[in-house]
Design a protein around this motif. Structure first.
Motif, PDB file in Angstrom:
ATOM      1  N   PHE A 173      42.512  49.569  45.676  1.00  0.00           N
ATOM      2  CA  PHE A 173      42.075  48.523  44.750  1.00  0.00           C
ATOM      3  C   PHE A 173      42.243  48.992  43.313  1.00  0.00           C
ATOM      4  O   PHE A 173      42.701  48.238  42.439  1.00  0.00           O
ATOM      5  N   PHE A 174      41.839  50.253  43.050  1.00  0.00           N
ATOM      6  CA  PHE A 174      41.935  50.764  41.679  1.00  0.00           C
ATOM      7  C   PHE A 174      43.366  50.723  41.165  1.00  0.00           C
ATOM      8  O   PHE A 174      43.622  50.296  40.037  1.00  0.00           O
ATOM      9  N   ARG A 175      44.300  51.168  41.963  1.00  0.00           N
ATOM     10  CA  ARG A 175      45.686  51.225  41.505  1.00  0.00           C
ATOM     11  C   ARG A 175      46.249  49.811  41.281  1.00  0.00           C
ATOM     12  O   ARG A 175      47.020  49.596  40.344  1.00  0.00           O
ATOM     13  N   ALA A 176      45.848  48.862  42.125  1.00  0.00           N
ATOM     14  CA  ALA A 176      46.289  47.493  41.915  1.00  0.00           C
ATOM     15  C   ALA A 176      45.697  46.928  40.628  1.00  0.00           C
ATOM     16  O   ALA A 176      46.384  46.263  39.833  1.00  0.00           O
ATOM     17  N   MET A 177      44.421  47.194  40.389  1.00  0.00           N
ATOM     18  CA  MET A 177      43.766  46.733  39.169  1.00  0.00           C
ATOM     19  C   MET A 177      44.354  47.422  37.941  1.00  0.00           C
ATOM     20  O   MET A 177      44.606  46.787  36.903  1.00  0.00           O
ATOM     21  N   ALA A 178      44.586  48.718  38.039  1.00  0.00           N
ATOM     22  CA  ALA A 178      45.150  49.472  36.921  1.00  0.00           C
ATOM     23  C   ALA A 178      46.552  48.982  36.571  1.00  0.00           C
ATOM     24  O   ALA A 178      46.931  48.956  35.396  1.00  0.00           O
ATOM     25  N   ASP A 184      36.228  46.500  29.188  1.00  0.00           N
ATOM     26  CA  ASP A 184      36.278  45.081  28.831  1.00  0.00           C
ATOM     27  C   ASP A 184      37.222  44.321  29.766  1.00  0.00           C
ATOM     28  O   ASP A 184      36.955  43.177  30.139  1.00  0.00           O
ATOM     29  N   PHE A 185      38.323  44.962  30.132  1.00  0.00           N
ATOM     30  CA  PHE A 185      39.263  44.326  31.051  1.00  0.00           C
ATOM     31  C   PHE A 185      38.604  44.071  32.407  1.00  0.00           C
ATOM     32  O   PHE A 185      38.719  42.971  32.977  1.00  0.00           O
ATOM     33  N   ILE A 186      37.917  45.075  32.932  1.00  0.00           N
ATOM     34  CA  ILE A 186      37.269  44.935  34.239  1.00  0.00           C
ATOM     35  C   ILE A 186      36.235  43.815  34.211  1.00  0.00           C
ATOM     36  O   ILE A 186      36.078  43.066  35.184  1.00  0.00           O
ATOM     37  N   GLN A 187      35.524  43.683  33.094  1.00  0.00           N
ATOM     38  CA  GLN A 187      34.496  42.653  33.001  1.00  0.00           C
ATOM     39  C   GLN A 187      35.076  41.250  33.203  1.00  0.00           C
ATOM     40  O   GLN A 187      34.395  40.361  33.713  1.00  0.00           O
ATOM     41  N   GLY A 188      36.329  41.059  32.809  1.00  0.00           N
ATOM     42  CA  GLY A 188      36.964  39.765  32.988  1.00  0.00           C
ATOM     43  C   GLY A 188      37.923  39.697  34.160  1.00  0.00           C
ATOM     44  O   GLY A 188      38.632  38.701  34.322  1.00  0.00           O
ATOM     45  N   PHE A 189      37.937  40.748  34.987  1.00  0.00           N
ATOM     46  CA  PHE A 189      38.876  40.817  36.103  1.00  0.00           C
ATOM     47  C   PHE A 189      38.222  40.213  37.343  1.00  0.00           C
ATOM     48  O   PHE A 189      37.308  40.806  37.937  1.00  0.00           O
ATOM     49  N   PRO A 221      38.828  39.771  40.613  1.00  0.00           N
ATOM     50  CA  PRO A 221      38.653  40.475  41.889  1.00  0.00           C
ATOM     51  C   PRO A 221      37.550  41.539  41.880  1.00  0.00           C
ATOM     52  O   PRO A 221      37.118  41.975  42.944  1.00  0.00           O
ATOM     53  N   ALA A 222      37.106  41.971  40.676  1.00  0.00           N
ATOM     54  CA  ALA A 222      36.040  42.979  40.592  1.00  0.00           C
ATOM     55  C   ALA A 222      34.671  42.349  40.364  1.00  0.00           C
ATOM     56  O   ALA A 222      33.691  43.067  40.150  1.00  0.00           O
ATOM     57  N   ALA A 223      34.583  41.035  40.420  1.00  0.00           N
ATOM     58  CA  ALA A 223      33.331  40.341  40.085  1.00  0.00           C
ATOM     59  C   ALA A 223      32.176  40.706  41.013  1.00  0.00           C
ATOM     60  O   ALA A 223      31.010  40.609  40.631  1.00  0.00           O
ATOM     61  N   SER A 224      32.474  41.139  42.232  1.00  0.00           N
ATOM     62  CA  SER A 224      31.406  41.502  43.173  1.00  0.00           C
ATOM     63  C   SER A 224      30.733  42.822  42.804  1.00  0.00           C
ATOM     64  O   SER A 224      29.698  43.169  43.393  1.00  0.00           O
ATOM     65  N   LEU A 225      31.311  43.557  41.858  1.00  0.00           N
ATOM     66  CA  LEU A 225      30.720  44.808  41.372  1.00  0.00           C
ATOM     67  C   LEU A 225      30.476  44.662  39.869  1.00  0.00           C
ATOM     68  O   LEU A 225      31.217  45.219  39.049  1.00  0.00           O
ATOM     69  N   PRO A 226      29.445  43.931  39.470  1.00  0.00           N
ATOM     70  CA  PRO A 226      29.245  43.644  38.048  1.00  0.00           C
ATOM     71  C   PRO A 226      28.964  44.879  37.195  1.00  0.00           C
ATOM     72  O   PRO A 226      29.114  44.832  35.975  1.00  0.00           O
ATOM     73  N   TYR A 227      28.558  45.977  37.831  1.00  0.00           N
ATOM     74  CA  TYR A 227      28.282  47.210  37.093  1.00  0.00           C
ATOM     75  C   TYR A 227      29.541  48.033  36.833  1.00  0.00           C
ATOM     76  O   TYR A 227      29.511  49.018  36.095  1.00  0.00           O
ATOM     77  N   LEU A 228      30.659  47.647  37.429  1.00  0.00           N
ATOM     78  CA  LEU A 228      31.868  48.468  37.341  1.00  0.00           C
ATOM     79  C   LEU A 228      32.361  48.602  35.893  1.00  0.00           C
ATOM     80  O   LEU A 228      32.825  49.668  35.487  1.00  0.00           O
ATOM     81  N   ALA A 229      32.263  47.533  35.117  1.00  0.00           N
ATOM     82  CA  ALA A 229      32.737  47.580  33.729  1.00  0.00           C
ATOM     83  C   ALA A 229      31.967  48.600  32.910  1.00  0.00           C
ATOM     84  O   ALA A 229      32.555  49.362  32.134  1.00  0.00           O
ATOM     85  N   ASP A 230      30.641  48.662  33.098  1.00  0.00           N
ATOM     86  CA  ASP A 230      29.849  49.622  32.333  1.00  0.00           C
ATOM     87  C   ASP A 230      30.087  51.054  32.811  1.00  0.00           C
ATOM     88  O   ASP A 230      30.007  52.000  32.008  1.00  0.00           O
ATOM     89  N   VAL A 231      30.373  51.245  34.083  1.00  0.00           N
ATOM     90  CA  VAL A 231      30.738  52.586  34.550  1.00  0.00           C
ATOM     91  C   VAL A 231      32.023  53.035  33.856  1.00  0.00           C
ATOM     92  O   VAL A 231      32.152  54.188  33.432  1.00  0.00           O
TER      93      VAL A 231
END
Length: 263
Positions: A64-69, A92-97, A99-109
């Motif tokens: 998933f990370f490599r696809a998102m990256a 900031d990108f992750i916050q608007g991505f 497919p990552a919406a199920s992990l809302p804390y991912l952007a702050d990590v």
């Protein structure tokens, strides 16, 4: 678009054809060689992001990370040649991505991991001697003018999520099953020598440090923190910053706008 712009655009967009002006020295197909080069560039940038954001990758898995990256790379290509400086906007990108919406804390990590990179790369500064600050604090009637300067490596993150605990769990300091990711935490990032620390702090401590960064006098920053939390402990917070070498300079600001050292 000039030829260089066309090359860059085609390099980051697999839907684009090989630039028409490209040729190969040995007569081989330029499109095939360009495709290989494009894949190598993309893979290298994704690898750089994986090195810089290991906890984000661990949270979502490598695939998933490599696809998102890959999407991020095409959206936000590097602006400098230094790959260690690449990825500032990933949070900031992750916050608007979507497919990552199920992990809302991912952007702050991701933002926390970027603060660690920034801290590691920041300029070295000598810490303030503890007796210098003690001298300044010995005249409480002047605390309204006392300003503290903090090390450029210092970073703060106030999150609605347990970013400090999530990061610590992936360093082996906590069990991930024991972490409630939806517990708000504030993180202080500091560098001691070559070691970058991530420290959980109270929200009032974070507000106090934010105030110092914004140029507020010590008393004014402390007052803001007390209004947020009457239990705010100025002495403990200052002692923590001193031990960590986070304070680099202190001076009194005069009514004329000039600063001078405590004596």
């Amino acid at each position: 678009m000039n030829s260089q712009g066309e090359f860059v655009a085609a390099l980051l967009d697999p839907e684009r054809d090989c630039p028409a002006q490209l040729t190969s020295w040995n007569g081989s197909d330029p499109s095939a060689r360009f495709s290989v080069y494009r894949n190598n560039v993309l893979s290298s940038l994704i690898d750089a992001l994986a090195d810089s954001f290991p906890v984000v990758q661990q949270l979502v898995g490598e695939e998933f990370f490599r696809a998102m990256a890959a999407v991020f790379v095409r959206h936000s290509p590097p602006r400098t040649r230094v790959l260690g400086e690449y990825g500032a906007g990933l949070g900031d990108f992750i916050q608007g991505f979507g497919p990552a919406a199920s992990l809302p804390y991912l952007a702050d990590v991701a933002r926390l991991e970027w603060l660690r990179i920034r801290a590691y790369q920041a300029a070295d500064t000598a810490p303030l001697a503890s007796d210098t600050l003690a001298t300044a604090l010995a005249t409480p009637d002047r605390l309204g003018q006392l300003q503290l300067q903090l090390q450029p490596a210092l970073g703060l993150l106030d999150s609605r999520f347990a970013v400090v605990s999530l990061w610590a769990a992936h360093q082996g300091a906590l069990q991930i099953a024991q972490v409630d990711p939806y517990q708000a935490q504030s993180a202080l990032v500091l560098r001691n020598g070559l070691h970058v620390e991530v420290i959980g702090i109270a929200s009032s401590d974070s507000l106090f440090i934010h105030g110092l960064e914004q140029g507020l006098a010590l008393a004014q920053a402390a007052q803001q923190a007390h209004e947020l939390d009457p239990q705010f402990d100025l002495g403990r917070c200052l002692a923590h910053l001193l031990r960590a070498g986070a304070i680099t300079h202190c001076a009194y600001a005069s009514t004329e706008g000039h600063c001078h050292e405590p004596r």
